[in-house]
Design an enzyme around this catalytic site. Sequence first.
Site, PDB file in Angstrom:
ATOM      1  N   ASP A   1     101.132  16.232  71.780  1.00 36.99           N
ATOM      2  CA  ASP A   1     102.467  16.780  71.537  1.00 36.99           C
ATOM      3  C   ASP A   1     103.394  15.578  71.276  1.00 36.99           C
ATOM      4  OD1 ASP A   1     104.239  19.474  72.267  1.00 36.99           O
ATOM      5  OD2 ASP A   1     105.329  17.613  72.682  1.00 36.99           O
TER       6      ASP A   1
ATOM      7  N   ASP B   1     104.455  19.386  67.400  1.00 41.68           N
ATOM      8  CA  ASP B   1     105.795  19.011  66.932  1.00 41.68           C
ATOM      9  C   ASP B   1     105.883  17.577  66.390  1.00 41.68           C
ATOM     10  OD1 ASP B   1     105.440  18.028  69.497  1.00 41.68           O
ATOM     11  OD2 ASP B   1     106.956  19.330  70.403  1.00 41.68           O
TER      12      ASP B   1
ATOM     13  N   HIS C   1     106.297  14.974  72.204  1.00 40.53           N
ATOM     14  CA  HIS C   1     107.139  14.591  73.339  1.00 40.53           C
ATOM     15  C   HIS C   1     106.261  14.035  74.458  1.00 40.53           C
ATOM     16  CE1 HIS C   1     109.571  17.861  71.388  1.00 40.53           C
ATOM     17  NE2 HIS C   1     110.566  17.029  71.656  1.00 40.53           N
TER      18      HIS C   1
ATOM     19  N   HIS D   1     106.036  19.528  80.528  1.00 41.18           N
ATOM     20  CA  HIS D   1     107.272  18.923  81.062  1.00 41.18           C
ATOM     21  C   HIS D   1     107.570  19.341  82.504  1.00 41.18           C
ATOM     22  CE1 HIS D   1     108.245  17.120  77.276  1.00 41.18           C
ATOM     23  NE2 HIS D   1     108.374  18.273  76.655  1.00 41.18           N
TER      24      HIS D   1
HETATM   25 ZN   LIG Z   1     106.910  18.805  72.301  1.00 42.97          ZN
END
Ligand SMILES: [Zn+2]
Length: 282
Positions: A146, A225, A148, A110
């Site tokens: 992931d 996740d 996200h 991120h």
């Molecule tokens: Zn994540």
Amino acid sequence: MIFFSSRCLEYSFPGHPESPERVRRVYEYLNRKGYRFEEVKPCRKEDILLVHTPAHLKRVKTNSFFDPDTPNMENIYQYASLSAGAALQAAKQALEGENSFSLLRPPGHHAGKNYLGGFCYFNNIAIAVTWSLKKGVDKIAIVDFDGHHGNGSEDIFLGEKRVLYLSLHQYPAYPGTGEISKENCLNFPLPPGCKEEQFMRFFLEGINKVKKFSPSLIAVSAGFDAYKKDPLLNLNLEVETYLKIGEEIASLSKPLFALLEGGYHRDLPLCVENFLKGAGIK
Ligand SMILES: [Zn+2]
């Protein structure tokens, strides 16, 4: 080969899901299973600057930032540099012929050129990929499973023709990006509640695109996740799905290295173990 340093367990923020316990449990579990670990060195400032602006580096180094998700903690620059250093060593190991994994925190995908966020300070995978390009690797694919969207990785590599970025992620969800594909950034937004079968269908479609791209190196943002019990997202992968994901990536038969990103459920050690088995990382 697995890279790890117990130093990455030294920092914590009360109640934060990205806790030292999550990584400690993986370390202890893999250790019991007979895995061995290589100690790591911090990333040099010059290598961080391959990706990040001097202003961003300074912000982290001098603790001059505020982000509600990404706590400002003492010595965070050193921990973030260590995690980035492990990423470089993992890339180096892969280029020398041995698939590798970095089990360090903080995560990275991120963090953009000039910003931090989502528990990430420096973009570990972007630093390792850019370093590898500089060393002469012609094409690199980043596979980010992931749950996200890796907004930082997209920010860094958008338009870079030597890199193909593939991301599967829940949408809408944090960070709110990744709704459409752009140039070399292939995004698969998945609705909350998406089933394993749907996730894997898109994953295989993405892997086929990676195959056509024909990279010389594969870098994996290995976040866990999208696991069905993860408290932060609502995707439905099983522990065993990570074995299949690892096998599919390994079936491309290219040197690969993987870095831990997210994954917040107690079953994280099992998810990681399955991925390592599938990917042939020992
Ligand atoms: Zn994540």
